[in-house]
Design a protein around this motif. Sequence first.
Motif, PDB file in Angstrom:
ATOM      1  N   GLY A  45     -73.072  14.656 -53.038  1.00 53.76           N
ATOM      2  CA  GLY A  45     -72.137  15.575 -52.379  1.00 53.76           C
ATOM      3  C   GLY A  45     -70.695  15.419 -52.810  1.00 53.76           C
ATOM      4  N   ASN A  46     -70.449  14.551 -53.769  1.00 50.17           N
ATOM      5  CA  ASN A  46     -69.061  14.279 -54.175  1.00 50.17           C
ATOM      6  C   ASN A  46     -68.593  15.123 -55.339  1.00 50.17           C
ATOM      7  N   ARG A  47     -69.534  15.758 -56.072  1.00 52.79           N
ATOM      8  CA  ARG A  47     -69.082  16.628 -57.179  1.00 52.79           C
ATOM      9  C   ARG A  47     -70.107  17.712 -57.450  1.00 52.79           C
ATOM     10  N   GLY A  48     -69.718  18.668 -58.285  1.00 52.55           N
ATOM     11  CA  GLY A  48     -70.630  19.732 -58.684  1.00 52.55           C
ATOM     12  C   GLY A  48     -71.096  20.587 -57.506  1.00 52.55           C
ATOM     13  N   ILE A  49     -72.367  20.961 -57.559  1.00 48.41           N
ATOM     14  CA  ILE A  49     -72.935  21.834 -56.516  1.00 48.41           C
ATOM     15  C   ILE A  49     -72.895  21.117 -55.171  1.00 48.41           C
ATOM     16  N   GLY A  50     -73.173  19.811 -55.184  1.00 47.29           N
ATOM     17  CA  GLY A  50     -73.180  19.042 -53.934  1.00 47.29           C
ATOM     18  C   GLY A  50     -71.824  19.056 -53.246  1.00 47.29           C
ATOM     19  N   TYR A  75     -73.471   9.130 -52.874  1.00 53.27           N
ATOM     20  CA  TYR A  75     -73.174   9.184 -54.307  1.00 53.27           C
ATOM     21  C   TYR A  75     -73.722   7.918 -54.959  1.00 53.27           C
ATOM     22  N   ARG A  76     -73.728   7.913 -56.279  1.00 56.19           N
ATOM     23  CA  ARG A  76     -74.274   6.751 -56.985  1.00 56.19           C
ATOM     24  C   ARG A  76     -73.185   5.822 -57.491  1.00 56.19           C
ATOM     25  N   SER A  77     -72.186   6.378 -58.227  1.00 59.33           N
ATOM     26  CA  SER A  77     -71.229   5.460 -58.865  1.00 59.33           C
ATOM     27  C   SER A  77     -69.817   6.020 -59.042  1.00 59.33           C
ATOM     28  N   SER A  78     -69.582   7.271 -58.735  1.00 56.64           N
ATOM     29  CA  SER A  78     -68.246   7.838 -58.970  1.00 56.64           C
ATOM     30  C   SER A  78     -67.184   7.062 -58.204  1.00 56.64           C
ATOM     31  N   LYS A  79     -66.118   6.735 -58.897  1.00 56.47           N
ATOM     32  CA  LYS A  79     -65.063   5.896 -58.309  1.00 56.47           C
ATOM     33  C   LYS A  79     -64.286   6.622 -57.195  1.00 56.47           C
ATOM     34  N   CYS A 116     -75.096   4.877 -52.589  1.00 54.65           N
ATOM     35  CA  CYS A 116     -76.532   4.603 -52.432  1.00 54.65           C
ATOM     36  C   CYS A 116     -77.294   5.279 -53.567  1.00 54.65           C
ATOM     37  N   ASP A 117     -78.018   4.496 -54.336  1.00 55.15           N
ATOM     38  CA  ASP A 117     -78.870   5.070 -55.377  1.00 55.15           C
ATOM     39  C   ASP A 117     -80.132   5.609 -54.698  1.00 55.15           C
ATOM     40  N   VAL A 118     -80.336   6.905 -54.766  1.00 54.28           N
ATOM     41  CA  VAL A 118     -81.438   7.524 -54.011  1.00 54.28           C
ATOM     42  C   VAL A 118     -82.821   7.083 -54.491  1.00 54.28           C
ATOM     43  N   ALA A 128     -80.938  17.385 -50.083  1.00 48.60           N
ATOM     44  CA  ALA A 128     -81.342  16.425 -51.124  1.00 48.60           C
ATOM     45  C   ALA A 128     -81.033  17.076 -52.465  1.00 48.60           C
ATOM     46  N   ASN A 129     -79.844  16.783 -52.953  1.00 48.52           N
ATOM     47  CA  ASN A 129     -79.278  17.550 -54.063  1.00 48.52           C
ATOM     48  C   ASN A 129     -79.082  16.731 -55.336  1.00 48.52           C
ATOM     49  N   ALA A 130     -78.963  15.406 -55.216  1.00 45.82           N
ATOM     50  CA  ALA A 130     -78.663  14.584 -56.400  1.00 45.82           C
ATOM     51  C   ALA A 130     -79.720  14.797 -57.474  1.00 45.82           C
ATOM     52  N   PHE A 188     -88.540  16.883 -69.460  1.00 51.28           N
ATOM     53  CA  PHE A 188     -88.687  16.014 -68.286  1.00 51.28           C
ATOM     54  C   PHE A 188     -87.958  16.620 -67.089  1.00 51.28           C
ATOM     55  N   TYR A 189     -86.775  17.155 -67.354  1.00 52.51           N
ATOM     56  CA  TYR A 189     -86.009  17.780 -66.265  1.00 52.51           C
ATOM     57  C   TYR A 189     -86.799  18.949 -65.662  1.00 52.51           C
ATOM     58  N   ASN A 190     -87.265  19.852 -66.540  1.00 55.67           N
ATOM     59  CA  ASN A 190     -87.973  21.038 -66.045  1.00 55.67           C
ATOM     60  C   ASN A 190     -89.220  20.648 -65.250  1.00 55.67           C
ATOM     61  N   SER A 210     -89.793  17.839 -63.769  1.00 56.71           N
ATOM     62  CA  SER A 210     -89.427  17.156 -62.516  1.00 56.71           C
ATOM     63  C   SER A 210     -89.073  18.181 -61.436  1.00 56.71           C
ATOM     64  N   LYS A 211     -88.481  19.289 -61.866  1.00 59.05           N
ATOM     65  CA  LYS A 211     -88.113  20.322 -60.887  1.00 59.05           C
ATOM     66  C   LYS A 211     -89.356  21.075 -60.402  1.00 59.05           C
ATOM     67  N   ALA A 212     -90.335  21.262 -61.286  1.00 58.33           N
ATOM     68  CA  ALA A 212     -91.609  21.850 -60.842  1.00 58.33           C
ATOM     69  C   ALA A 212     -92.250  20.924 -59.815  1.00 58.33           C
ATOM     70  N   TYR A 242     -78.051  28.826 -63.901  1.00 58.42           N
ATOM     71  CA  TYR A 242     -76.972  28.051 -64.528  1.00 58.42           C
ATOM     72  C   TYR A 242     -75.734  28.032 -63.645  1.00 58.42           C
ATOM     73  N   VAL A 243     -75.229  26.817 -63.394  1.00 57.98           N
ATOM     74  CA  VAL A 243     -74.028  26.654 -62.569  1.00 57.98           C
ATOM     75  C   VAL A 243     -73.013  25.829 -63.364  1.00 57.98           C
ATOM     76  N   LYS A 244     -71.754  26.206 -63.237  1.00 62.29           N
ATOM     77  CA  LYS A 244     -70.707  25.499 -63.983  1.00 62.29           C
ATOM     78  C   LYS A 244     -70.420  24.134 -63.351  1.00 62.29           C
ATOM     79  N   THR A 245     -71.068  23.110 -63.861  1.00 60.35           N
ATOM     80  CA  THR A 245     -70.824  21.731 -63.413  1.00 60.35           C
ATOM     81  C   THR A 245     -70.941  20.813 -64.626  1.00 60.35           C
ATOM     82  N   ASP A 246     -70.784  19.518 -64.373  1.00 56.58           N
ATOM     83  CA  ASP A 246     -70.931  18.552 -65.472  1.00 56.58           C
ATOM     84  C   ASP A 246     -72.306  18.677 -66.126  1.00 56.58           C
TER      85      ASP A 246
HETATM   86  P1  NDP Z   1     -73.676  16.926 -61.341  1.00 54.77           P
HETATM   87  O1  NDP Z   1     -74.106  16.216 -62.579  1.00 54.77           O
HETATM   88  O2  NDP Z   1     -72.388  17.671 -61.335  1.00 54.77           O
HETATM   89  O3  NDP Z   1     -73.658  15.892 -60.108  1.00 54.77           O
HETATM   90  C1  NDP Z   1     -74.744  15.058 -59.882  1.00 54.77           C
HETATM   91  C2  NDP Z   1     -74.557  14.371 -58.548  1.00 54.77           C
HETATM   92  O4  NDP Z   1     -75.737  13.593 -58.258  1.00 54.77           O
HETATM   93  C3  NDP Z   1     -73.379  13.401 -58.519  1.00 54.77           C
HETATM   94  O5  NDP Z   1     -72.777  13.471 -57.257  1.00 54.77           O
HETATM   95  C4  NDP Z   1     -74.041  12.030 -58.710  1.00 54.77           C
HETATM   96  O6  NDP Z   1     -73.311  10.957 -58.139  1.00 54.77           O
HETATM   97  C5  NDP Z   1     -75.329  12.257 -57.951  1.00 54.77           C
HETATM   98  N1  NDP Z   1     -76.389  11.332 -58.374  1.00 54.77           N
HETATM   99  C6  NDP Z   1     -76.996  11.258 -59.587  1.00 54.77           C
HETATM  100  N2  NDP Z   1     -77.907  10.281 -59.601  1.00 54.77           N
HETATM  101  C7  NDP Z   1     -77.871   9.711 -58.365  1.00 54.77           C
HETATM  102  C8  NDP Z   1     -78.564   8.625 -57.760  1.00 54.77           C
HETATM  103  N3  NDP Z   1     -79.493   7.915 -58.432  1.00 54.77           N
HETATM  104  N4  NDP Z   1     -78.289   8.319 -56.478  1.00 54.77           N
HETATM  105  C9  NDP Z   1     -77.348   9.020 -55.786  1.00 54.77           C
HETATM  106  N5  NDP Z   1     -76.657  10.049 -56.305  1.00 54.77           N
HETATM  107  C10 NDP Z   1     -76.907  10.382 -57.584  1.00 54.77           C
HETATM  108  O7  NDP Z   1     -74.914  17.874 -60.977  1.00 54.77           O
HETATM  109  P2  NDP Z   1     -74.942  19.401 -60.468  1.00 54.77           P
HETATM  110  O8  NDP Z   1     -73.987  19.578 -59.368  1.00 54.77           O
HETATM  111  O9  NDP Z   1     -74.898  20.285 -61.641  1.00 54.77           O
HETATM  112  O10 NDP Z   1     -76.442  19.454 -59.904  1.00 54.77           O
HETATM  113  C11 NDP Z   1     -76.764  19.239 -58.546  1.00 54.77           C
HETATM  114  C12 NDP Z   1     -78.240  19.544 -58.387  1.00 54.77           C
HETATM  115  O11 NDP Z   1     -78.479  20.898 -58.783  1.00 54.77           O
HETATM  116  C13 NDP Z   1     -79.149  18.683 -59.265  1.00 54.77           C
HETATM  117  O12 NDP Z   1     -80.341  18.386 -58.590  1.00 54.77           O
HETATM  118  C14 NDP Z   1     -79.426  19.599 -60.442  1.00 54.77           C
HETATM  119  O13 NDP Z   1     -80.619  19.257 -61.109  1.00 54.77           O
HETATM  120  C15 NDP Z   1     -79.508  20.937 -59.760  1.00 54.77           C
HETATM  121  N6  NDP Z   1     -79.295  22.086 -60.632  1.00 54.77           N
HETATM  122  C16 NDP Z   1     -78.137  22.213 -61.357  1.00 54.77           C
HETATM  123  C17 NDP Z   1     -77.951  23.316 -62.182  1.00 54.77           C
HETATM  124  C18 NDP Z   1     -76.705  23.529 -62.985  1.00 54.77           C
HETATM  125  O14 NDP Z   1     -76.677  24.485 -63.805  1.00 54.77           O
HETATM  126  N7  NDP Z   1     -75.669  22.734 -62.822  1.00 54.77           N
HETATM  127  C19 NDP Z   1     -79.009  24.333 -62.312  1.00 54.77           C
HETATM  128  C20 NDP Z   1     -80.164  24.117 -61.501  1.00 54.77           C
HETATM  129  C21 NDP Z   1     -80.295  23.023 -60.685  1.00 54.77           C
HETATM  130  P3  NDP Z   1     -72.129  10.216 -58.992  1.00 54.77           P
HETATM  131  O15 NDP Z   1     -70.965  11.176 -59.020  1.00 54.77           O
HETATM  132  O16 NDP Z   1     -71.817   8.986 -58.229  1.00 54.77           O
HETATM  133  O17 NDP Z   1     -72.682   9.959 -60.357  1.00 54.77           O
END
Ligand code: NDP
Length: 264
Positions: free
Chosen positions: A19-24, A42-46, A68-70, A95-97, A169-171, A173-175, A202-206
């Motif tokens: 929940g600290n970056r991207g879609i979360g 989150y896992r490791s972001s400072k 917390c590593d999920v 459950a988004n990580a 593997f990603y695809n 895992s999502k199935a 597709y979403v604009k994230t890392d």
């Molecule tokens: P980001 O790479 O931007 O962010 C990933 C997040 O997951 C970070 O907050 C990271 O924490 C956390 N994370 C990763 N591994 C762990 C772990 N072991 N334990 C706890 N937290 C963890 O991803 P997106 O925002 O792009 O993606 C979010 C979700 O959406 C994912 O499930 C992704 O597969 C899915 N998705 C994304 C798409 C896209 O185009 N972006 C498309 C379809 C699905 P930290 O910052 O600490 O590393």
Amino acid sequence: MSSAFTISFAKQCIVVTGGNRGIGYAFTRAIARAGGNVAVIYRSSKDAEEVASKVGREFGVNSKAYKCDVSETELVNKTFLQINDEMGPITGLIANAGVSAPKPAIDLSYEDFRKVYDVNVFGVFNTARAAAKLWIEKSHKTGSIVITSSMSSQIINQSALNQPLTQVFYNSSKAAVSNLTKGLAAEWASHGIRVNAISPGYVKTDQTEYMEQSVRDFQASALPLRRFAEPHEMTGQALLLLSEHASYMTGGEYFVDGGQLICQ
Ligand code: NDP
């Protein structure tokens, strides 16, 4: 339920993994904007702690980060108990990580497999079960879980056909996690727990940053809406599923993909 269609999470505590970056992060903000307290895993972001508390200050809610590593079952169970004590009771989970391993299939290793599946499948299972345990033990007869899957649960995207970098593997895992959603929904329905998946395109994230600009442009041009999504465009469907307005919805997978699936 009130007659006006407003989504409110006032007095609720929602856990958002990743929940600290991207879609979360967009989920975290949207829940806080709707009055909910948010526990950000989150896992490791400072900067995660600062990110969470900044959201809390902005929207006047309690928002706190938990490292917390999920994929670590015991740590997940412990962290959910801690959140429940400090911020709870927990009422919902996103459950988004998720992680990816963008390599050609021929180069993938067992370590790559573990890296992706440990987070995308086992991590989702761990966090969903930790939340469900809390609700079942207390006979809450309520609780909503939203899992972030992907449109790649259903299709092999075009970059896989045209580019050497694929995501097998990603695809897969999502199935797996889309199917997990159905199984958990069926098993926990009698406890009043709903489980649904949102599947972004597709979403604009890392996570899409690894693509070259020319590939991104090509992908976007093939989409009916002709662009990648902004993270906040995922929040409407996820918050609906999390809320009481979706009280008769469970086991579903909902695509927020700019129309990508209809064009495959
Ligand atoms: P980001 O790479 O931007 O962010 C990933 C997040 O997951 C970070 O907050 C990271 O924490 C956390 N994370 C990763 N591994 C762990 C772990 N072991 N334990 C706890 N937290 C963890 O991803 P997106 O925002 O792009 O993606 C979010 C979700 O959406 C994912 O499930 C992704 O597969 C899915 N998705 C994304 C798409 C896209 O185009 N972006 C498309 C379809 C699905 P930290 O910052 O600490 O590393």
